[in-house]
Every structure is written in structure tokens, then in C-alpha cells.
Design a protein around this motif. Structure first.
Motif, PDB file in Angstrom:
ATOM      1  N   ILE A  78     -79.201  32.868  15.753  1.00 46.91           N
ATOM      2  CA  ILE A  78     -78.607  33.927  16.569  1.00 46.91           C
ATOM      3  C   ILE A  78     -77.139  34.063  16.196  1.00 46.91           C
ATOM      4  O   ILE A  78     -76.424  33.059  16.113  1.00 46.91           O
ATOM      5  CB  ILE A  78     -78.695  33.575  18.071  1.00 46.91           C
ATOM      6  CG1 ILE A  78     -80.139  33.391  18.506  1.00 46.91           C
ATOM      7  CG2 ILE A  78     -77.983  34.631  18.916  1.00 46.91           C
ATOM      8  CD1 ILE A  78     -80.277  32.759  19.887  1.00 46.91           C
ATOM      9  N   TYR A  80     -73.536  34.877  17.359  1.00 43.25           N
ATOM     10  CA  TYR A  80     -72.743  34.913  18.582  1.00 43.25           C
ATOM     11  C   TYR A  80     -71.324  35.201  18.130  1.00 43.25           C
ATOM     12  O   TYR A  80     -70.619  34.306  17.665  1.00 43.25           O
ATOM     13  CB  TYR A  80     -72.865  33.586  19.326  1.00 43.25           C
ATOM     14  CG  TYR A  80     -72.080  33.515  20.608  1.00 43.25           C
ATOM     15  CD1 TYR A  80     -72.221  34.490  21.581  1.00 43.25           C
ATOM     16  CD2 TYR A  80     -71.206  32.472  20.828  1.00 43.25           C
ATOM     17  CE1 TYR A  80     -71.493  34.426  22.757  1.00 43.25           C
ATOM     18  CE2 TYR A  80     -70.481  32.392  22.004  1.00 43.25           C
ATOM     19  CZ  TYR A  80     -70.633  33.370  22.966  1.00 43.25           C
ATOM     20  OH  TYR A  80     -69.912  33.303  24.133  1.00 43.25           O
ATOM     21  N   SER A  97     -82.417  36.206  14.218  1.00 42.62           N
ATOM     22  CA  SER A  97     -83.366  36.489  15.300  1.00 42.62           C
ATOM     23  C   SER A  97     -82.735  37.188  16.489  1.00 42.62           C
ATOM     24  O   SER A  97     -83.434  37.531  17.435  1.00 42.62           O
ATOM     25  CB  SER A  97     -83.994  35.177  15.787  1.00 42.62           C
ATOM     26  OG  SER A  97     -84.677  34.550  14.727  1.00 42.62           O
ATOM     27  N   GLY A  98     -81.429  37.386  16.460  1.00 41.94           N
ATOM     28  CA  GLY A  98     -80.780  38.062  17.573  1.00 41.94           C
ATOM     29  C   GLY A  98     -79.278  38.045  17.457  1.00 41.94           C
ATOM     30  O   GLY A  98     -78.710  37.455  16.544  1.00 41.94           O
ATOM     31  N   HIS A  99     -78.635  38.726  18.416  1.00 41.09           N
ATOM     32  CA  HIS A  99     -77.181  38.852  18.433  1.00 41.09           C
ATOM     33  C   HIS A  99     -76.717  38.922  19.879  1.00 41.09           C
ATOM     34  O   HIS A  99     -77.306  39.638  20.690  1.00 41.09           O
ATOM     35  CB  HIS A  99     -76.769  40.119  17.686  1.00 41.09           C
ATOM     36  CG  HIS A  99     -75.387  40.583  18.002  1.00 41.09           C
ATOM     37  ND1 HIS A  99     -75.134  41.680  18.795  1.00 41.09           N
ATOM     38  CD2 HIS A  99     -74.171  40.088  17.661  1.00 41.09           C
ATOM     39  CE1 HIS A  99     -73.826  41.845  18.901  1.00 41.09           C
ATOM     40  NE2 HIS A  99     -73.230  40.894  18.229  1.00 41.09           N
ATOM     41  N   VAL A 100     -75.674  38.171  20.185  1.00 41.52           N
ATOM     42  CA  VAL A 100     -75.003  38.247  21.481  1.00 41.52           C
ATOM     43  C   VAL A 100     -73.524  38.393  21.188  1.00 41.52           C
ATOM     44  O   VAL A 100     -72.969  37.649  20.368  1.00 41.52           O
ATOM     45  CB  VAL A 100     -75.269  37.002  22.356  1.00 41.52           C
ATOM     46  CG1 VAL A 100     -74.446  37.055  23.644  1.00 41.52           C
ATOM     47  CG2 VAL A 100     -76.751  36.882  22.666  1.00 41.52           C
ATOM     48  N   GLU A 111     -76.852  35.636  28.973  1.00 38.16           N
ATOM     49  CA  GLU A 111     -77.609  36.379  27.953  1.00 38.16           C
ATOM     50  C   GLU A 111     -77.977  35.460  26.787  1.00 38.16           C
ATOM     51  O   GLU A 111     -79.122  35.461  26.314  1.00 38.16           O
ATOM     52  CB  GLU A 111     -76.768  37.558  27.462  1.00 38.16           C
ATOM     53  CG  GLU A 111     -77.432  38.417  26.420  1.00 38.16           C
ATOM     54  CD  GLU A 111     -76.534  39.544  25.913  1.00 38.16           C
ATOM     55  OE1 GLU A 111     -76.950  40.195  24.947  1.00 38.16           O
ATOM     56  OE2 GLU A 111     -75.425  39.761  26.457  1.00 38.16           O
ATOM     57  N   LEU A 115     -81.771  34.203  25.632  1.00 36.85           N
ATOM     58  CA  LEU A 115     -82.277  34.432  24.272  1.00 36.85           C
ATOM     59  C   LEU A 115     -82.680  33.118  23.617  1.00 36.85           C
ATOM     60  O   LEU A 115     -83.735  33.027  22.974  1.00 36.85           O
ATOM     61  CB  LEU A 115     -81.223  35.160  23.435  1.00 36.85           C
ATOM     62  CG  LEU A 115     -81.600  35.534  22.008  1.00 36.85           C
ATOM     63  CD1 LEU A 115     -82.879  36.368  21.953  1.00 36.85           C
ATOM     64  CD2 LEU A 115     -80.450  36.280  21.342  1.00 36.85           C
ATOM     65  N   ASP A 118     -85.994  31.995  25.087  1.00 42.45           N
ATOM     66  CA  ASP A 118     -87.090  32.818  24.564  1.00 42.45           C
ATOM     67  C   ASP A 118     -87.479  32.411  23.144  1.00 42.45           C
ATOM     68  O   ASP A 118     -88.660  32.323  22.807  1.00 42.45           O
ATOM     69  CB  ASP A 118     -86.731  34.298  24.585  1.00 42.45           C
ATOM     70  CG  ASP A 118     -86.651  34.881  25.988  1.00 42.45           C
ATOM     71  OD1 ASP A 118     -87.120  34.226  26.952  1.00 42.45           O
ATOM     72  OD2 ASP A 118     -86.128  35.998  26.121  1.00 42.45           O
ATOM     73  N   LEU A 119     -86.481  32.178  22.303  1.00 44.31           N
ATOM     74  CA  LEU A 119     -86.763  31.828  20.907  1.00 44.31           C
ATOM     75  C   LEU A 119     -87.250  30.400  20.736  1.00 44.31           C
ATOM     76  O   LEU A 119     -87.992  30.110  19.795  1.00 44.31           O
ATOM     77  CB  LEU A 119     -85.509  32.048  20.058  1.00 44.31           C
ATOM     78  CG  LEU A 119     -85.093  33.509  19.866  1.00 44.31           C
ATOM     79  CD1 LEU A 119     -83.731  33.594  19.212  1.00 44.31           C
ATOM     80  CD2 LEU A 119     -86.140  34.265  19.053  1.00 44.31           C
TER      81      LEU A 119
END
Length: 121
Positions: A78, A80, A97-100, A111, A115, A118-119
Motif C-alpha cells: 500500500i 501511504y 494494492s492500494g493508496h491512502v 482508513e 485497508l 482487508d488485504l
């Protein structure tokens, strides 16, 4: 989870807030991309998610995610970062897999914790 950032203050605050948001999170921190690669290579089963800054001295968070993905493709990464959405989207690739987005206040930690949970499942 493993949090990677060159700034020790960011690491300390992130760890504290994440563990406060979810006491089930086991947060380990490293101050360098090389340290993160070494940690995941040494024991990939001990790292369920990597959270990394985008801009770091040795390599970018995207490069770090790619290096981790080569050795342990099942570890989600992720970003960040304080960078805006356009910058992140320009850098984003399939190893992420994502971004915050880092910002003031505590909302980003809830948040980020959500995430990560979840991952990690």
C-alpha cells in the motif's frame, strides 16, 4: 504489517495511531527500502502487508513494491503518501494494492487500518 518510511517521526506516529485504531495490528517499522526488502526476503510469512511512502531516498515506494513482489508476490503493498492523487495514479502499477493519502488529523489511520485488515485476510 511492515511500515516503511525514511522519517522516524512518521514511523512512530503511524505505528502508534494504527495500533491504537486496531490493537490486533502488529506494526513493525523500517526506515529504508533496503531494510524492507531484507525483512520480507528473510521471512515473508511474517509480513502480511507492506505500507510504504512513495518518495524515499534509495528507491520509490513503487520500486520497493516491485522488489517485494518479485520475491514474495503474495504480500500486498500500500502506498501511504502525501502526494496528490494525480501523482500517485501516474506512478501506480499492478504491484500495488492500494493508496491512502497522508494528511493532518487522524482519519487516514482508520482508513489505513481498514485497508490493511482487508488485504491481510
Amino acid at each position: 504489517m511492515l511500515v516503511v518510511d525514511e522519517d522516524p517521526d512518521v514511523l512512530a506516529i503511524t505505528r502508534e495511531f494504527l495500533e491504537h485504531k486496531d490493537d490486533a495490528l502488529d506494526v513493525t517499522t523500517v526506515q529504508s527500502a533496503a531494510g524492507a526488502v531484507d525483512r520480507t526476503a528473510a521471512d515473508s510469512a511474517a509480513v502480511d502487508v507492506v505500507v510504504t511512502d512513495l518518495s524515499m531516498p534509495e528507491m520509490s515506494g513503487v520500486e520497493l513494491a516491485s522488489a517485494i513482489h518479485e520475491r514474495a508476490p503474495d504480500i500486498p503493498c500500500i502506498l501511504y503518501t502525501a502526494h496528490d492523487r494525480e501523482t500517485v495514479e501516474a506512478e501506480f502499477d499492478t504491484t500495488l494494492s492500494g493508496h491512502v493519502r497522508k494528511r493532518t488529523g487522524g482519519e487516514q489511520y482508520a482508513e489505513l487500518a481498514s485497508l490493511v485488515r482487508d488485504l491481510a485476510e
